[in-house]
Scaffold this motif. Sequence first.
Motif, PDB file in Angstrom:
ATOM      1  N   ASP A   1      20.565 -17.710 -15.124  1.00  0.00           N
ATOM      2  CA  ASP A   1      19.701 -18.118 -14.023  1.00  0.00           C
ATOM      3  C   ASP A   1      20.434 -18.416 -12.729  1.00  0.00           C
ATOM      4  OD1 ASP A   1      17.385 -18.023 -15.691  1.00  0.00           O
ATOM      5  OD2 ASP A   1      17.945 -19.971 -16.513  1.00  0.00           O
ATOM      6  N   GLU A   2      21.709 -18.762 -12.819  1.00  0.00           N
ATOM      7  CA  GLU A   2      22.454 -19.216 -11.647  1.00  0.00           C
ATOM      8  C   GLU A   2      23.449 -18.164 -11.166  1.00  0.00           C
ATOM      9  OE1 GLU A   2      21.800 -22.041 -10.052  1.00  0.00           O
ATOM     10  OE2 GLU A   2      20.213 -22.418 -11.525  1.00  0.00           O
ATOM     11  N   PRO A   3      23.485 -17.908  -9.874  1.00  0.00           N
ATOM     12  CA  PRO A   3      24.499 -16.992  -9.339  1.00  0.00           C
ATOM     13  C   PRO A   3      25.901 -17.532  -9.636  1.00  0.00           C
ATOM     14  CG  PRO A   3      22.912 -17.635  -7.638  1.00  0.00           C
ATOM     15  CD  PRO A   3      22.629 -18.476  -8.838  1.00  0.00           C
ATOM     16  N   VAL A   4      26.863 -16.630  -9.645  1.00  0.00           N
ATOM     17  CA  VAL A   4      28.250 -17.017  -9.887  1.00  0.00           C
ATOM     18  C   VAL A   4      29.017 -16.988  -8.564  1.00  0.00           C
ATOM     19  CG1 VAL A   4      28.178 -16.197 -12.263  1.00  0.00           C
ATOM     20  CG2 VAL A   4      28.960 -14.656 -10.456  1.00  0.00           C
ATOM     21  N   ASP A   5      30.202 -17.578  -8.571  1.00  0.00           N
ATOM     22  CA  ASP A   5      31.013 -17.575  -7.355  1.00  0.00           C
ATOM     23  C   ASP A   5      32.156 -16.572  -7.496  1.00  0.00           C
ATOM     24  OD1 ASP A   5      32.939 -18.845  -8.970  1.00  0.00           O
ATOM     25  OD2 ASP A   5      32.588 -20.808  -8.078  1.00  0.00           O
ATOM     26  N   ARG A   6      32.888 -16.410  -6.423  1.00  0.00           N
ATOM     27  CA  ARG A   6      33.959 -15.418  -6.409  1.00  0.00           C
ATOM     28  C   ARG A   6      35.018 -15.726  -7.452  1.00  0.00           C
ATOM     29  NH1 ARG A   6      38.483 -12.903  -4.332  1.00  0.00           N
ATOM     30  NH2 ARG A   6      38.053 -10.925  -3.291  1.00  0.00           N
ATOM     31  N   ARG A   7      35.301 -16.985  -7.665  1.00  0.00           N
ATOM     32  CA  ARG A   7      36.314 -17.362  -8.662  1.00  0.00           C
ATOM     33  C   ARG A   7      35.925 -16.866 -10.053  1.00  0.00           C
ATOM     34  NH1 ARG A   7      41.169 -17.384  -9.968  1.00  0.00           N
ATOM     35  NH2 ARG A   7      41.776 -18.950 -11.476  1.00  0.00           N
ATOM     36  N   GLU A   8      34.649 -16.953 -10.396  1.00  0.00           N
ATOM     37  CA  GLU A   8      34.191 -16.471 -11.698  1.00  0.00           C
ATOM     38  C   GLU A   8      34.439 -14.974 -11.817  1.00  0.00           C
ATOM     39  OE1 GLU A   8      31.675 -14.576 -14.659  1.00  0.00           O
ATOM     40  OE2 GLU A   8      31.577 -14.255 -12.490  1.00  0.00           O
ATOM     41  N   ARG A   9      34.150 -14.217 -10.761  1.00  0.00           N
ATOM     42  CA  ARG A   9      34.382 -12.761 -10.792  1.00  0.00           C
ATOM     43  C   ARG A   9      35.882 -12.443 -10.820  1.00  0.00           C
ATOM     44  NH1 ARG A   9      30.782  -9.663 -12.990  1.00  0.00           N
ATOM     45  NH2 ARG A   9      30.966 -11.520 -14.241  1.00  0.00           N
ATOM     46  N   GLU A  10      36.695 -13.261 -10.156  1.00  0.00           N
ATOM     47  CA  GLU A  10      38.151 -13.073 -10.220  1.00  0.00           C
ATOM     48  C   GLU A  10      38.637 -13.219 -11.654  1.00  0.00           C
ATOM     49  OE1 GLU A  10      39.621 -16.019  -7.512  1.00  0.00           O
ATOM     50  OE2 GLU A  10      39.164 -14.811  -5.734  1.00  0.00           O
TER      51      GLU A  10
ATOM     52  N   ASN B   1      25.298 -10.892  -8.348  1.00  0.00           N
ATOM     53  CA  ASN B   1      24.362 -11.975  -8.037  1.00  0.00           C
ATOM     54  C   ASN B   1      22.974 -11.463  -7.697  1.00  0.00           C
ATOM     55  OD1 ASN B   1      25.953 -14.191  -8.643  1.00  0.00           O
ATOM     56  ND2 ASN B   1      26.823 -14.308  -6.581  1.00  0.00           N
ATOM     57  N   ASP B   2      22.875 -10.302  -7.090  1.00  0.00           N
ATOM     58  CA  ASP B   2      21.565  -9.702  -6.840  1.00  0.00           C
ATOM     59  C   ASP B   2      20.856  -9.437  -8.167  1.00  0.00           C
ATOM     60  OD1 ASP B   2      19.510  -8.390  -5.067  1.00  0.00           O
ATOM     61  OD2 ASP B   2      20.119  -6.661  -6.281  1.00  0.00           O
TER      62      ASP B   2
ATOM     63  N   ILE C   1      21.363 -11.049 -10.952  1.00  0.00           N
ATOM     64  CA  ILE C   1      20.992 -12.349 -11.523  1.00  0.00           C
ATOM     65  C   ILE C   1      19.712 -12.873 -10.872  1.00  0.00           C
ATOM     66  CG2 ILE C   1      21.632 -14.803 -11.633  1.00  0.00           C
ATOM     67  CD1 ILE C   1      24.546 -13.862 -12.027  1.00  0.00           C
ATOM     68  N   LEU C   2      19.656 -12.832  -9.549  1.00  0.00           N
ATOM     69  CA  LEU C   2      18.537 -13.446  -8.821  1.00  0.00           C
ATOM     70  C   LEU C   2      17.258 -12.623  -8.835  1.00  0.00           C
ATOM     71  CD1 LEU C   2      20.539 -14.778  -5.751  1.00  0.00           C
ATOM     72  CD2 LEU C   2      19.542 -16.140  -7.630  1.00  0.00           C
ATOM     73  N   ASN C   3      17.385 -11.294  -8.944  1.00  0.00           N
ATOM     74  CA  ASN C   3      16.221 -10.439  -8.714  1.00  0.00           C
ATOM     75  C   ASN C   3      15.842  -9.523  -9.865  1.00  0.00           C
ATOM     76  OD1 ASN C   3      15.735 -11.300  -5.932  1.00  0.00           O
ATOM     77  ND2 ASN C   3      17.733 -10.372  -5.557  1.00  0.00           N
ATOM     78  N   SER C   4      16.467  -9.705 -11.020  1.00  0.00           N
ATOM     79  CA  SER C   4      16.126  -8.846 -12.150  1.00  0.00           C
ATOM     80  C   SER C   4      16.327  -9.615 -13.453  1.00  0.00           C
ATOM     81  CB  SER C   4      17.007  -7.584 -12.154  1.00  0.00           C
ATOM     82  OG  SER C   4      18.302  -7.862 -12.661  1.00  0.00           O
ATOM     83  N   SER C   5      15.906  -8.988 -14.522  1.00  0.00           N
ATOM     84  CA  SER C   5      16.161  -9.551 -15.849  1.00  0.00           C
ATOM     85  C   SER C   5      17.274  -8.781 -16.552  1.00  0.00           C
ATOM     86  CB  SER C   5      14.882  -9.550 -16.685  1.00  0.00           C
ATOM     87  OG  SER C   5      14.374  -8.237 -16.796  1.00  0.00           O
ATOM     88  N   ALA C   6      18.107  -8.104 -15.783  1.00  0.00           N
ATOM     89  CA  ALA C   6      19.225  -7.348 -16.355  1.00  0.00           C
ATOM     90  C   ALA C   6      20.330  -8.277 -16.856  1.00  0.00           C
ATOM     91  CB  ALA C   6      19.788  -6.368 -15.332  1.00  0.00           C
ATOM     92  N   ILE C   7      20.554  -9.373 -16.169  1.00  0.00           N
ATOM     93  CA  ILE C   7      21.564 -10.352 -16.575  1.00  0.00           C
ATOM     94  C   ILE C   7      20.826 -11.634 -16.925  1.00  0.00           C
ATOM     95  CG2 ILE C   7      23.585 -11.684 -15.863  1.00  0.00           C
ATOM     96  CD1 ILE C   7      24.252  -9.409 -13.907  1.00  0.00           C
TER      97      ILE C   7
END
Length: 170
Positions: A33-42, A21-22, A24-30
């Motif tokens: 535009d929207e942070p993901v939640d833990r379920r998405e990472r699971e 999420n860092d 996503i929010l602070n770079s153009s690496a990913i």
Amino acid sequence: MTVRLRRAEDADLDAILDIHNDAILNSSAIWTDEPVDRRERELWLAQREAAGYPVVVAVVDEAVVGYASYGAWRAKSGYRFTVENSVYLAAGHRGRGIGAMLLAEIIRLAQEAGMQVMVADIESRNSASIKLHERFGFEHVGTVRQVGTKFGEWLDLAILELPLQARERV
């Protein structure tokens, strides 16, 4: 500083989520535009494991400070021996060689798995990531102009490749 690499576990997901999420929010690496939640990472980790794609974490003082993985570059079966890598580090741990350790490990794992080529799709101004990949022998094979957008600007995609095996006919 001692860095230990190991396969990711469910207990690592909160740290992986924070790093992701860092980015996503602070770079153009990913390029989302929207942070993901833990379920998405699971789900992401479960899908990687089910497909046989490794996720490796870097641990410093018992804290996960980075992760790397590779996965399918394209969905069609003809691309099944080509993978795309991802390497992400927590803020404050970049520029210390941890990314290189992670990249070396996933290259090794991809070679052991019989993958043919590893691709790195990198935002063209991300010179640190491009230089890291070039140190491992990745070659720039093209740039696709203005194919993404983030933070109100168009982004170019640099495509780098690394042959993992001798190039032979299949």
